[in-house]
Scaffold this motif. Structure first.
Motif, short mmCIF file in Angstrom:
data_model
loop_
_atom_site.label_atom_id
_atom_site.label_comp_id
_atom_site.label_asym_id
_atom_site.label_seq_id
_atom_site.Cartn_x
_atom_site.Cartn_y
_atom_site.Cartn_z
N LYS A 48 -3.68 -4.35 -4.02
CA LYS A 48 -4.79 -4.40 -3.05
C LYS A 48 -4.25 -4.66 -1.64
O LYS A 48 -4.74 -4.09 -0.67
N THR A 49 -3.24 -5.51 -1.53
CA THR A 49 -2.65 -5.80 -0.22
C THR A 49 -1.97 -4.56 0.36
O THR A 49 -2.12 -4.26 1.54
N ARG A 50 -1.25 -3.83 -0.50
CA ARG A 50 -0.62 -2.58 -0.03
C ARG A 50 -1.67 -1.57 0.42
O ARG A 50 -1.42 -0.78 1.31
N ALA A 51 -2.84 -1.62 -0.20
CA ALA A 51 -3.92 -0.73 0.20
C ALA A 51 -4.71 -1.31 1.38
O ALA A 51 -5.73 -0.77 1.78
N ASP A 52 -4.20 -2.43 1.93
CA ASP A 52 -4.82 -3.14 3.05
C ASP A 52 -6.18 -3.70 2.70
O ASP A 52 -7.07 -3.77 3.52
N ILE A 53 -6.34 -4.12 1.45
CA ILE A 53 -7.56 -4.80 1.01
C ILE A 53 -7.12 -6.20 0.61
O ILE A 53 -6.57 -6.41 -0.45
#
Length: 57
Positions: A48-53
């Motif tokens: 999710k962090t890599r997807a900017d979430i």
């Protein structure tokens, strides 16, 4: 989970967001979120962090 949220007096938005996140986690690990391990949660949050979430909190 929904009962816990209701008993604690969280808002409808919190219930909806928590349900949505648990569904996403279940889809990510391809099984019930109840069976998620610490490693599953770490990988889910990382994805999710890599997807900017970012996780709320």
């Amino acid at each position: 989970m929904i009962e816990d949220i209701s008993v604690r007096g969280f808002t409808e938005d919190t219930r909806r967001d928590s349900t949505r996140c648990m569904k996403a986690l279940g889809a990510f690990i391809s099984r019930s979120p109840d069976s998620a391990t610490a490693e599953d949660l770490r990988r889910f949050q990382s994805q999710k962090t890599r997807a900017d979430i970012r996780p709320s909190g």
